[in-house]
Design a protein around this motif. Sequence first.
Motif, mmCIF file in Angstrom:
data_model
loop_
_atom_site.group_PDB
_atom_site.id
_atom_site.type_symbol
_atom_site.label_atom_id
_atom_site.label_comp_id
_atom_site.label_asym_id
_atom_site.label_seq_id
_atom_site.Cartn_x
_atom_site.Cartn_y
_atom_site.Cartn_z
ATOM 1 N N PHE A 15 0.811 -1.219 0.000
ATOM 2 C CA PHE A 15 0.000 0.000 0.000
ATOM 3 C C PHE A 15 0.846 1.271 0.000
ATOM 4 O O PHE A 15 0.464 2.264 -0.618
ATOM 5 C CB PHE A 15 -0.996 -0.001 1.160
ATOM 6 N N VAL A 19 1.005 1.418 -4.095
ATOM 7 C CA VAL A 19 -0.228 2.181 -4.285
ATOM 8 C C VAL A 19 -0.005 3.671 -4.023
ATOM 9 O O VAL A 19 -0.671 4.518 -4.614
ATOM 10 C CB VAL A 19 -1.366 1.613 -3.406
ATOM 11 N N VAL A 97 1.578 -3.174 -9.474
ATOM 12 C CA VAL A 97 0.162 -3.418 -9.191
ATOM 13 C C VAL A 97 -0.458 -4.058 -10.420
ATOM 14 O O VAL A 97 -0.261 -3.602 -11.549
ATOM 15 C CB VAL A 97 -0.569 -2.107 -8.828
ATOM 16 N N TRP A 115 -6.081 -5.357 -8.370
ATOM 17 C CA TRP A 115 -6.077 -6.225 -7.190
ATOM 18 C C TRP A 115 -5.104 -5.695 -6.160
ATOM 19 O O TRP A 115 -3.979 -5.287 -6.498
ATOM 20 C CB TRP A 115 -5.628 -7.643 -7.546
ATOM 21 N N ASP A 116 -5.501 -5.757 -4.900
ATOM 22 C CA ASP A 116 -4.556 -5.409 -3.846
ATOM 23 C C ASP A 116 -3.751 -6.650 -3.450
ATOM 24 O O ASP A 116 -3.931 -7.730 -4.013
ATOM 25 C CB ASP A 116 -5.260 -4.748 -2.650
ATOM 26 N N TRP A 122 -10.251 -3.486 -6.500
ATOM 27 C CA TRP A 122 -10.464 -2.042 -6.300
ATOM 28 C C TRP A 122 -10.739 -1.404 -7.651
ATOM 29 O O TRP A 122 -10.276 -1.891 -8.677
ATOM 30 C CB TRP A 122 -9.199 -1.381 -5.781
#
Length: 128
Positions: A15, A19, A97, A115-116, A122
């Motif tokens: 994250f 991200v 990601v 995808w996380d 998401w």
Amino acid sequence: MSLIVRDYDEAIDFFVRAVGFELVEDSPATTNDGRPKRWVVVRPPNAESGILLARADGAEQRAAVGEQFAGRVGLFLDVDDADTFDATYARMRAAGVEFVSPPRAEPYGRVAVWWDVAGNRWDLRGPS
């Protein structure tokens, strides 16, 4: 909200590095029965709300990793303008990601599904 993950450090790395979220808190804590855990919160830069990354504890929670939304998109990362959308999409892809498909136009704006680290879907969303 909480997001069930396999591992704290793996989720923090994903994250924050991939991200682009910020790590708000990573504090030691204990479960209701006294076992160690961590209180880990991440959020988009300048956001007021965040996501609690909760490490799965037990078989039932491990089974829920990546299935919190039954295979549907359950979380949304919104950006303010088309340039930010393009830059965010490019940066996230370069960071590894995985996107389901390239960005597409919808009546509500542009969207790209990703995808996380736990396997949840998401939407990256921005204006047309």
